[in-house]
Motif scaffolding. Structure first.
Motif, PDB file in Angstrom:
ATOM      1  N   HIS A 110       3.481  -4.401  -2.213  1.00  0.00           N
ATOM      2  CA  HIS A 110       3.926  -3.163  -2.606  1.00  0.00           C
ATOM      3  C   HIS A 110       3.701  -2.690  -1.312  1.00  0.00           C
ATOM      4  O   HIS A 110       2.745  -2.394  -1.157  1.00  0.00           O
ATOM      5  N   LYS A 111       4.237  -1.106  -1.104  1.00  0.00           N
ATOM      6  CA  LYS A 111       4.463  -0.546   0.166  1.00  0.00           C
ATOM      7  C   LYS A 111       3.085  -0.181  -0.480  1.00  0.00           C
ATOM      8  O   LYS A 111       2.462   0.283   0.489  1.00  0.00           O
ATOM      9  N   PRO A 112       3.086   1.207  -1.256  1.00  0.00           N
ATOM     10  CA  PRO A 112       2.011   1.704  -1.139  1.00  0.00           C
ATOM     11  C   PRO A 112       0.774   1.350  -1.473  1.00  0.00           C
ATOM     12  O   PRO A 112      -0.200   2.231  -0.560  1.00  0.00           O
ATOM     13  N   THR A 113       0.382   0.176  -1.954  1.00  0.00           N
ATOM     14  CA  THR A 113      -1.053  -0.814  -2.525  1.00  0.00           C
ATOM     15  C   THR A 113      -1.170  -1.212  -0.348  1.00  0.00           C
ATOM     16  O   THR A 113      -2.368  -1.078  -0.276  1.00  0.00           O
ATOM     17  N   LEU A 114      -0.012  -1.688  -0.058  1.00  0.00           N
ATOM     18  CA  LEU A 114      -0.076  -1.942   1.278  1.00  0.00           C
ATOM     19  C   LEU A 114      -0.613  -0.749   1.930  1.00  0.00           C
ATOM     20  O   LEU A 114      -1.386  -0.843   3.407  1.00  0.00           O
ATOM     21  N   ASN A 115      -0.275   1.033   2.369  1.00  0.00           N
ATOM     22  CA  ASN A 115      -0.128   1.784   2.799  1.00  0.00           C
ATOM     23  C   ASN A 115      -1.608   1.790   3.104  1.00  0.00           C
ATOM     24  O   ASN A 115      -2.771   2.478   3.742  1.00  0.00           O
ATOM     25  N   ARG A 116      -2.715   1.904   1.123  1.00  0.00           N
ATOM     26  CA  ARG A 116      -3.735   2.241   0.880  1.00  0.00           C
ATOM     27  C   ARG A 116      -4.366   1.105   1.662  1.00  0.00           C
ATOM     28  O   ARG A 116      -5.763   1.739   2.068  1.00  0.00           O
ATOM     29  N   LEU A 117      -4.214  -0.209   1.884  1.00  0.00           N
ATOM     30  CA  LEU A 117      -5.028  -1.280   2.710  1.00  0.00           C
ATOM     31  C   LEU A 117      -5.286  -0.978   4.080  1.00  0.00           C
ATOM     32  O   LEU A 117      -6.314  -0.952   4.410  1.00  0.00           O
ATOM     33  N   LEU A 118      -4.341  -0.132   4.627  1.00  0.00           N
ATOM     34  CA  LEU A 118      -4.008  -0.291   6.079  1.00  0.00           C
ATOM     35  C   LEU A 118      -4.865   0.621   6.278  1.00  0.00           C
ATOM     36  O   LEU A 118      -5.583   1.130   7.353  1.00  0.00           O
ATOM     37  N   ALA A 127       1.460   9.405   5.393  1.00  0.00           N
ATOM     38  CA  ALA A 127       0.735  10.216   4.498  1.00  0.00           C
ATOM     39  C   ALA A 127       2.023   9.827   3.783  1.00  0.00           C
ATOM     40  O   ALA A 127       3.421   9.471   3.429  1.00  0.00           O
ATOM     41  N   GLY A 128       1.519   9.061   2.630  1.00  0.00           N
ATOM     42  CA  GLY A 128       2.644   9.167   0.467  1.00  0.00           C
ATOM     43  C   GLY A 128       1.948   8.920  -0.340  1.00  0.00           C
ATOM     44  O   GLY A 128       1.102   8.944  -0.299  1.00  0.00           O
ATOM     45  N   GLN A 129       3.161   8.551  -0.943  1.00  0.00           N
ATOM     46  CA  GLN A 129       2.764   8.819  -2.313  1.00  0.00           C
ATOM     47  C   GLN A 129       3.345   7.787  -3.364  1.00  0.00           C
ATOM     48  O   GLN A 129       4.698   8.976  -3.182  1.00  0.00           O
ATOM     49  N   GLU A 130       3.717   8.099  -4.324  1.00  0.00           N
ATOM     50  CA  GLU A 130       4.200   6.981  -4.907  1.00  0.00           C
ATOM     51  C   GLU A 130       4.699   7.531  -6.516  1.00  0.00           C
ATOM     52  O   GLU A 130       2.926   8.120  -6.725  1.00  0.00           O
ATOM     53  N   PHE A 131       5.678   8.043  -7.161  1.00  0.00           N
ATOM     54  CA  PHE A 131       5.898   8.906  -8.114  1.00  0.00           C
ATOM     55  C   PHE A 131       6.890   7.380  -9.264  1.00  0.00           C
ATOM     56  O   PHE A 131       7.776   7.271  -9.282  1.00  0.00           O
ATOM     57  N   ALA A 132       6.281   8.296 -10.698  1.00  0.00           N
ATOM     58  CA  ALA A 132       6.882   7.095 -11.627  1.00  0.00           C
ATOM     59  C   ALA A 132       8.094   8.236 -11.676  1.00  0.00           C
ATOM     60  O   ALA A 132       8.359   9.400 -11.321  1.00  0.00           O
ATOM     61  N   ALA A 133       9.320   7.256 -12.453  1.00  0.00           N
ATOM     62  CA  ALA A 133      10.470   8.052 -11.948  1.00  0.00           C
ATOM     63  C   ALA A 133      11.040   9.243 -13.115  1.00  0.00           C
ATOM     64  O   ALA A 133      11.902  10.149 -13.187  1.00  0.00           O
ATOM     65  N   ILE A 342       2.753   3.172  10.681  1.00  0.00           N
ATOM     66  CA  ILE A 342       3.165   2.118  10.910  1.00  0.00           C
ATOM     67  C   ILE A 342       3.991   1.829   8.983  1.00  0.00           C
ATOM     68  O   ILE A 342       3.580   2.639   9.019  1.00  0.00           O
ATOM     69  N   LEU A 343       4.989   1.440   9.502  1.00  0.00           N
ATOM     70  CA  LEU A 343       5.886   1.864   8.373  1.00  0.00           C
ATOM     71  C   LEU A 343       6.418   0.729   7.418  1.00  0.00           C
ATOM     72  O   LEU A 343       6.425   0.814   6.130  1.00  0.00           O
ATOM     73  N   ASP A 344       6.184  -0.965   7.765  1.00  0.00           N
ATOM     74  CA  ASP A 344       6.339  -1.638   6.561  1.00  0.00           C
ATOM     75  C   ASP A 344       5.529  -3.234   7.215  1.00  0.00           C
ATOM     76  O   ASP A 344       5.440  -3.489   8.891  1.00  0.00           O
ATOM     77  N   VAL A 345       4.777  -3.715   6.659  1.00  0.00           N
ATOM     78  CA  VAL A 345       4.917  -5.344   6.989  1.00  0.00           C
ATOM     79  C   VAL A 345       5.686  -6.364   7.077  1.00  0.00           C
ATOM     80  O   VAL A 345       5.534  -6.415   5.180  1.00  0.00           O
ATOM     81  N   ASN A 346       6.282  -7.466   7.126  1.00  0.00           N
ATOM     82  CA  ASN A 346       7.131  -8.433   6.787  1.00  0.00           C
ATOM     83  C   ASN A 346       6.759  -9.816   7.204  1.00  0.00           C
ATOM     84  O   ASN A 346       6.670  -9.826   7.685  1.00  0.00           O
ATOM     85  N   LEU A 347       5.949 -10.307   5.441  1.00  0.00           N
ATOM     86  CA  LEU A 347       5.701 -12.018   5.789  1.00  0.00           C
ATOM     87  C   LEU A 347       6.498 -12.705   5.510  1.00  0.00           C
ATOM     88  O   LEU A 347       6.780 -13.771   5.820  1.00  0.00           O
ATOM     89  N   SER A 348       8.442 -12.024   5.332  1.00  0.00           N
ATOM     90  CA  SER A 348       9.488 -12.760   5.223  1.00  0.00           C
ATOM     91  C   SER A 348      10.141 -12.927   6.853  1.00  0.00           C
ATOM     92  O   SER A 348      11.205 -12.186   5.605  1.00  0.00           O
ATOM     93  N   PRO A 349      10.451 -12.322   8.477  1.00  0.00           N
ATOM     94  CA  PRO A 349      10.640 -11.354   8.481  1.00  0.00           C
ATOM     95  C   PRO A 349      11.799 -12.047   8.399  1.00  0.00           C
ATOM     96  O   PRO A 349      11.682 -13.371   8.868  1.00  0.00           O
ATOM     97  N   GLY A 350      12.917 -11.626   9.448  1.00  0.00           N
ATOM     98  CA  GLY A 350      14.392 -12.162   9.662  1.00  0.00           C
ATOM     99  C   GLY A 350      14.280 -12.590  10.962  1.00  0.00           C
ATOM    100  O   GLY A 350      13.559 -11.431  11.706  1.00  0.00           O
TER     101      GLY A 350
END
Length: 379
Positions: A110-118, A127-133, A342-350
């Protein structure tokens, strides 16, 4: 075993597959079937003396059976499918095995959770924020308050689907939000960030890490054309797709609605003839699944960025291999907060784009992964 006939879409890549894997029939067969990642891993395993096979395994849950790579170690078995690697006791079936990275993948899902952890650990993220639909108005206000362009994306991995960078207030931002909201239920808005020379502004640097300290870099860019002053966009695209198939094995970039809309923004159509040297954008994002180009011959960047990625993965409990995507505002300067993101972290990368890049020589990431897997024999 004899190599299987190549899938028609893979025929342009056949000379390169034969050159790479002629001494490993299993790898050649997998490559000709379109399993390029498994082919690279199978060849590395055979070259390192690890027994390898590729059975067809029932997927369960009503899903079709799939071809998987099986590596048999002294006391363990390793199964590979796509970017996913699982391991268990000798003889265990895939469903009874655990991911190579243990539970660490849950942290990055979950990218928002990951970003907060990082951010809490001192890593630089946009800087970012998740919004409900249902919170579109709040999202638009957040974007306005940010005072600069934003990137709209799904909150979880999407292989580039729904990612729209460089948006400001207006209909385009609203449409991008609604597209993601309609499928995902929530939308992530992030500060739009850009790279700087000697890297192109739209370049993402992917750093692949394999424990304990192996790193390999590549540069990913959204697909584009260069005009020659003679041929229309349609002919340039056909030529590019032919070269793309022969170099990378990736599917063609289609003149779909998204591509036509992006051409229109540049006052072009498929019949238009771009001027010599004119760059024509075809996609907005650099994911290979969206037509992005991978280059392994990127300029030298400061080694502190690789060290930062190693620090990142070592901070994730149980992580053994992964990839991080970065935007670098000062590629030649030491990394510090605010000059990279850091935009993304992938633990099953191609790893296919390292072995079959659009530009530059192949980088043998598979060999590093297989060395790591070989160390599991004593676990």
């Amino acid at each position: 075993m004899p190599a299987a006939p190549a899938r028609p879409a893979l025929l342009p890549l056949l000379p390169l597959l034969t050159e790479r894997f002629s001494d490993v029939p299993l790898a050649l067969s997998l490559g000709q079937e379109g399993h390029l990642q498994l082919a690279a891993l199978a060849a590395a395993a055979v070259w390192q003396g690890i027994p390898a096979s590729a059975p067809t395994v029932p997927a369960g849950g009503g899903h079709p059976a799939r071809r998987m790579l099986r590596l048999d170690l002294e006391t363990r078995v390793v199964w590979c499918h796509g970017g996913r690697i699982v391991t268990g006791p000798a003889g265990a079936e895939p469903a009874a095995c655990r991911p190579l990275n243990g539970d660490a993948a849950r942290i990055t899902a979950h990218k928002p959770t990951l970003n907060r952890l990082l951010a809490t650990q001192g890593f630089s993220t946009p800087a970012g924020q998740e919004f409900a639909a249902t919170d579109r108005d709040a999202a638009l206000r957040w974007a306005q308050d940010l005072g600069g362009p934003v990137c709209v994306k799904p909150p979880s991995g999407s292989l580039g689907w729904g990612v729209t960078p460089g948006l400001r207030e207006g209909a385009a931002l609203t449409a991008a939000f609604d597209t993601v909201a309609g499928r995902c239920g929530s939308v992530l808005l992030e500060q739009h960030v850009a790279g700087a020379a000697p890297l192109p502004a739209d370049a993402t640097v992917r750093i692949m890490w394999v424990a304990p300290d192996h790193v390999t870099l590549r540069m990913d860019r959204p697909a584009h054309l260069t005009g020659d002053g003679q041929r229309p966009v349609s002919a340039l695209l056909a030529d590019r797709n032919a070269r793309r198939a022969a170099r990378t094995g990736q599917p063609p970039i289609l003149p779909d609605a998204a591509l036509l809309a992006l051409l229109a923004e540049q006052h072009l159509t498929p019949a238009a003839v771009p001027a010599a040297g004119q760059l024509v954008a075809l996609r907005r994002v650099s994911n290979a699944s969206q037509g992005g180009d991978s280059h392994t011959d990127l300029p030298d960047i400061h080694p502190s960025y690789a060290a930062e990625v190693i620090r990142l993965f070592r901070s994730l409990p149980g992580a053994r291999a992964g990839a991080a995507d970065l935007i670098l505002a000062e590629p030649m300067a030491p990394c510090r907060p605010g000059n990279h993101w850091i935009l993304d972290v992938n633990l099953s990368p191609g790893i296919v784009q390292y072995h079959f890049p659009w530009g530059g020589p192949p980088r043998d990431v598979a060999a590093a992964l297989i060395r790591l897997i070989g160390m599991l024999a004593g676990d």
